[in-house]
Design a protein around this motif. Structure first.
Motif, mmCIF file in Angstrom:
data_model
loop_
_atom_site.group_PDB
_atom_site.id
_atom_site.type_symbol
_atom_site.label_atom_id
_atom_site.label_comp_id
_atom_site.label_asym_id
_atom_site.label_seq_id
_atom_site.Cartn_x
_atom_site.Cartn_y
_atom_site.Cartn_z
ATOM 1 N N ASN A 16 -2.797 -50.023 10.782
ATOM 2 C CA ASN A 16 -2.477 -51.319 10.165
ATOM 3 C C ASN A 16 -3.560 -51.782 9.183
ATOM 4 O O ASN A 16 -3.731 -52.976 8.950
ATOM 5 N N ASP A 17 -4.245 -50.816 8.568
ATOM 6 C CA ASP A 17 -5.269 -51.136 7.573
ATOM 7 C C ASP A 17 -4.661 -51.774 6.324
ATOM 8 O O ASP A 17 -5.314 -52.551 5.643
ATOM 9 N N THR A 18 -3.403 -51.465 6.027
ATOM 10 C CA THR A 18 -2.752 -52.016 4.831
ATOM 11 C C THR A 18 -1.371 -52.553 5.185
ATOM 12 O O THR A 18 -0.885 -52.394 6.303
ATOM 13 N N CYS A 19 -0.724 -53.119 4.195
ATOM 14 C CA CYS A 19 0.622 -53.671 4.357
ATOM 15 C C CYS A 19 1.666 -52.588 4.634
ATOM 16 O O CYS A 19 2.789 -52.899 5.025
ATOM 17 N N GLY A 20 1.306 -51.323 4.464
ATOM 18 C CA GLY A 20 2.244 -50.234 4.698
ATOM 19 C C GLY A 20 2.671 -50.078 6.141
ATOM 20 O O GLY A 20 3.743 -49.540 6.412
ATOM 21 N N ALA A 21 1.862 -50.544 7.094
ATOM 22 C CA ALA A 21 2.194 -50.381 8.513
ATOM 23 C C ALA A 21 1.625 -51.524 9.351
ATOM 24 O O ALA A 21 0.799 -51.314 10.238
ATOM 25 N N PRO A 22 2.064 -52.769 9.112
ATOM 26 C CA PRO A 22 1.538 -53.883 9.903
ATOM 27 C C PRO A 22 1.987 -53.771 11.365
ATOM 28 O O PRO A 22 3.068 -53.261 11.655
ATOM 29 N N VAL A 23 1.157 -54.236 12.283
ATOM 30 C CA VAL A 23 1.499 -54.254 13.703
ATOM 31 C C VAL A 23 2.341 -55.498 13.964
ATOM 32 O O VAL A 23 1.992 -56.607 13.535
ATOM 33 N N ASP A 24 3.452 -55.336 14.692
ATOM 34 C CA ASP A 24 4.364 -56.441 14.993
ATOM 35 C C ASP A 24 3.810 -57.270 16.155
ATOM 36 O O ASP A 24 3.568 -56.746 17.236
ATOM 37 N N VAL A 25 3.599 -58.570 15.919
ATOM 38 C CA VAL A 25 3.144 -59.497 16.955
ATOM 39 C C VAL A 25 4.155 -60.627 17.137
ATOM 40 O O VAL A 25 3.824 -61.703 17.618
ATOM 41 N N VAL A 36 -12.760 -51.385 12.763
ATOM 42 C CA VAL A 36 -13.559 -50.178 12.591
ATOM 43 C C VAL A 36 -12.719 -49.169 11.816
ATOM 44 O O VAL A 36 -11.582 -48.903 12.167
ATOM 45 N N THR A 37 -13.228 -48.656 10.757
ATOM 46 C CA THR A 37 -12.638 -47.735 9.763
ATOM 47 C C THR A 37 -11.659 -48.447 8.824
ATOM 48 O O THR A 37 -11.059 -47.797 7.975
ATOM 49 N N ALA A 38 -11.497 -49.752 8.926
ATOM 50 C CA ALA A 38 -10.614 -50.479 8.015
ATOM 51 C C ALA A 38 -11.320 -50.708 6.681
ATOM 52 O O ALA A 38 -12.555 -50.758 6.612
ATOM 53 N N GLU A 123 -17.422 -54.365 10.646
ATOM 54 C CA GLU A 123 -16.458 -53.627 11.454
ATOM 55 C C GLU A 123 -16.703 -53.932 12.925
ATOM 56 O O GLU A 123 -17.824 -53.820 13.416
ATOM 57 N N THR A 124 -15.637 -54.345 13.640
ATOM 58 C CA THR A 124 -15.790 -54.726 15.043
ATOM 59 C C THR A 124 -14.442 -54.743 15.751
ATOM 60 O O THR A 124 -13.383 -54.793 15.108
ATOM 61 N N ALA A 125 -14.495 -54.751 17.064
ATOM 62 C CA ALA A 125 -13.304 -54.982 17.871
ATOM 63 C C ALA A 125 -13.069 -56.495 17.930
ATOM 64 O O ALA A 125 -14.005 -57.292 17.784
ATOM 65 N N PHE A 126 -11.828 -56.907 18.138
ATOM 66 C CA PHE A 126 -11.517 -58.336 18.238
ATOM 67 C C PHE A 126 -10.297 -58.536 19.118
ATOM 68 O O PHE A 126 -9.584 -57.593 19.458
ATOM 69 N N THR A 127 -10.047 -59.788 19.473
ATOM 70 C CA THR A 127 -8.854 -60.172 20.216
ATOM 71 C C THR A 127 -8.050 -61.125 19.355
ATOM 72 O O THR A 127 -8.591 -62.093 18.818
ATOM 73 N N LEU A 128 -6.764 -60.830 19.213
ATOM 74 C CA LEU A 128 -5.836 -61.677 18.465
ATOM 75 C C LEU A 128 -4.887 -62.323 19.463
ATOM 76 O O LEU A 128 -4.211 -61.627 20.223
#
Length: 181
Positions: A16-25, A36-38, A123-128
């Protein structure tokens, strides 16, 4: 001393680094994420540039109250979150917030697809956290459709308790509640 060098294939960016594959929430809930790696692909109105970002998507079937909050575990990384109607297009941005955590609360969002851009200064982990509920009318003074009345000259006490962050001002940074008169 010995220097050890190992050449490995490049680490691919997260999906989900780009609009090509957003994660569905769109169901709401708590989601673990990472930048990380984004890459730094998009700009929002409240980031200062250079923030790495990932994309989420939420489709609302009915008018809904939506709260989105992003936090990272150390408290040392600034997080940014924005909501827009077109992915990667800052002109479609409805709201942006920064902080640790960064939170947006929008009342009565109309049906449609929205994109949530999460950015971090490193670059880090996070909670949404995404909370979706049926649209409410709010307390008197919370929305322009239900303002508090000013009957004339005088002093009017105010209270922000129970109010939402419905509107932005040019001098606010995205996570301030408001009262409408």
């Amino acid at each position: 001393f010995d220097l050890t060098v190992e050449f490995l294939p490049p680490t691919p960016p997260i999906a989900n680094d780009t609009c090509g594959a957003p994660v569905d929430v769109g169901t709401g809930g708590t989601f673990s994420g990472t930048t990380v790696t984004a890459g730094d692909d998009y700009l929002s109105s409240c980031d200062w540039g250079g923030a790495v970002d990932v994309v989420y998507q939420c489709t609302l079937a009915a008018d809904s109250d939506v709260t989105v909050s992003v936090s990272e575990p150390t408290g040392w990384t600034t997080t940014f979150v924005s909501i827009g109607t077109r992915c990667g297009d800052s002109a479609s941005e409805l709201r942006c917030a920064s902080g640790t955590p960064a939170t947006i609360a929008r009342r009565a969002m109309t049906p449609g697809t929205y994109y949530v851009l999460v950015q971090t200064s490193t670059e880090t982990a996070f909670t949404l956290n995404v909370a979706i509920s049926p649209a409410g009318v709010g307390l008197p003074g919370d929305l322009c459709s239900n303002p508090l009345t000013i009957a004339g000259s005088g002093s009017y006490p105010g209270d922000f308790t129970g109010m939402w962050d419905d509107y932005g001002a040019s001098c606010d940074f995205g996570s301030t509640v408001d009262v409408v008169y």
